[in-house]
Design a protein around this motif. Structure first.
Motif, PDB file in Angstrom:
ATOM      1  N   PRO A  76     -22.806 103.847 -39.803  1.00  0.00           N
ATOM      2  CA  PRO A  76     -21.508 103.427 -40.337  1.00  0.00           C
ATOM      3  C   PRO A  76     -20.364 103.656 -39.361  1.00  0.00           C
ATOM      4  O   PRO A  76     -19.248 103.226 -39.614  1.00  0.00           O
ATOM      5  N   TRP A  77     -20.608 104.324 -38.247  1.00  0.00           N
ATOM      6  CA  TRP A  77     -19.545 104.632 -37.290  1.00  0.00           C
ATOM      7  C   TRP A  77     -19.543 103.696 -36.099  1.00  0.00           C
ATOM      8  O   TRP A  77     -18.974 104.018 -35.063  1.00  0.00           O
ATOM      9  N   SER A  79     -17.893 101.033 -35.673  1.00  0.00           N
ATOM     10  CA  SER A  79     -16.548 100.603 -35.312  1.00  0.00           C
ATOM     11  C   SER A  79     -15.831 101.666 -34.509  1.00  0.00           C
ATOM     12  O   SER A  79     -14.932 101.363 -33.738  1.00  0.00           O
ATOM     13  N   GLN A  87     -19.945  93.251 -37.078  1.00  0.00           N
ATOM     14  CA  GLN A  87     -19.835  93.698 -38.461  1.00  0.00           C
ATOM     15  C   GLN A  87     -20.605  92.776 -39.385  1.00  0.00           C
ATOM     16  O   GLN A  87     -20.723  91.579 -39.138  1.00  0.00           O
ATOM     17  N   SER A  88     -21.084  93.362 -40.464  1.00  0.00           N
ATOM     18  CA  SER A  88     -21.708  92.556 -41.498  1.00  0.00           C
ATOM     19  C   SER A  88     -20.595  91.854 -42.275  1.00  0.00           C
ATOM     20  O   SER A  88     -19.425  92.233 -42.186  1.00  0.00           O
ATOM     21  N   ARG A  90     -19.839  92.076 -45.342  1.00  0.00           N
ATOM     22  CA  ARG A  90     -19.195  93.049 -46.230  1.00  0.00           C
ATOM     23  C   ARG A  90     -18.207  93.938 -45.455  1.00  0.00           C
ATOM     24  O   ARG A  90     -17.105  94.212 -45.926  1.00  0.00           O
ATOM     25  N   GLU A  91     -18.592  94.379 -44.263  1.00  0.00           N
ATOM     26  CA  GLU A  91     -17.699  95.199 -43.444  1.00  0.00           C
ATOM     27  C   GLU A  91     -16.474  94.400 -43.006  1.00  0.00           C
ATOM     28  O   GLU A  91     -15.366  94.926 -42.963  1.00  0.00           O
ATOM     29  N   GLU A  92     -16.680  93.124 -42.697  1.00  0.00           N
ATOM     30  CA  GLU A  92     -15.558  92.273 -42.325  1.00  0.00           C
ATOM     31  C   GLU A  92     -14.585  92.111 -43.486  1.00  0.00           C
ATOM     32  O   GLU A  92     -13.368  92.152 -43.305  1.00  0.00           O
ATOM     33  N   ASP A  94     -14.107  94.234 -45.987  1.00  0.00           N
ATOM     34  CA  ASP A  94     -13.387  95.500 -46.131  1.00  0.00           C
ATOM     35  C   ASP A  94     -12.288  95.628 -45.088  1.00  0.00           C
ATOM     36  O   ASP A  94     -11.199  96.119 -45.376  1.00  0.00           O
ATOM     37  N   TYR A  95     -12.563  95.189 -43.885  1.00  0.00           N
ATOM     38  CA  TYR A  95     -11.579  95.259 -42.803  1.00  0.00           C
ATOM     39  C   TYR A  95     -10.357  94.411 -43.134  1.00  0.00           C
ATOM     40  O   TYR A  95      -9.226  94.854 -42.996  1.00  0.00           O
ATOM     41  N   VAL A 100     -10.417  99.559 -44.512  1.00  0.00           N
ATOM     42  CA  VAL A 100     -10.885 100.253 -43.323  1.00  0.00           C
ATOM     43  C   VAL A 100      -9.712 100.318 -42.346  1.00  0.00           C
ATOM     44  O   VAL A 100      -8.937  99.376 -42.247  1.00  0.00           O
TER      45      VAL A 100
END
Length: 151
Positions: A76-77, A79, A87-88, A90-92, A94-95, A100
């Motif tokens: 998870p770190w 970034s 990024q997946s 989902r991570e995108e 959230d960004y 994030v």
């Protein structure tokens, strides 16, 4: 390292060679340089035989093969550890929603210290009233005592 042989004439043969290279990566954790050499050789051979670049399906799999280290990174770190991380979806999301921190690479140095300018919390009106009640009389008395002795 598996080099693409000259007999690769079809897209299926190219896909099979890429699959073998994926299997080799999973078994031996081949280096990025060897995977890039394989991709260069495969594309050059394909171009020499067909006089055009391979189809996008082959190029997509080659890109996935080269970027396998980043795509398989489940930490998870990523970034924080990588400057340009993948990024997946989902991570995108959230960004872009702001869940994030967006400026982590700019404010945290490689030594792990946070070099942002410190900001102080603003007091609430009730905290200000409390300080005035508690300390206001003491300040007034101190001011009166110091001003009366100087006159």
């Amino acid at each position: 390292m598996i080099i693409a042989p000259k007999y690769i004439l079809t897209n299926q043969n190219a896909q099979d060679a890429i699959t073998k290279q994926f299997d080799t990566y999973k078994r031996e954790k081949t280096s990025r340089d060897s995977r890039m050499q394989f991709a260069d050789k495969l594309v050059e051979d394909y171009f020499a035989l067909h006089l055009r670049v391979p189809p996008t399906s082959v190029l997509d799999r080659l890109a996935s093969l080269i970027l396998q280290d980043e795509l398989a990174d489940a930490t998870p770190w990523k970034s924080r550890n990588n400057e340009y991380h993948i990024q997946s979806p989902r991570e995108e999301l959230d960004y872009h929603k702001g869940l994030v921190a967006k400026n982590v690479p700019e404010s945290i140095a490689t030594d792990g210290n946070d070099y942002r300018l410190p900001t102080r919390r603003q007091r609430t009106p009730s905290e200000n009233a409390h300080i005035d009640r508690e300390m206001g009389g003491k300040r007034r008395n101190d001011y009166k005592s110091s001003s009366s002795t100087s006159v």
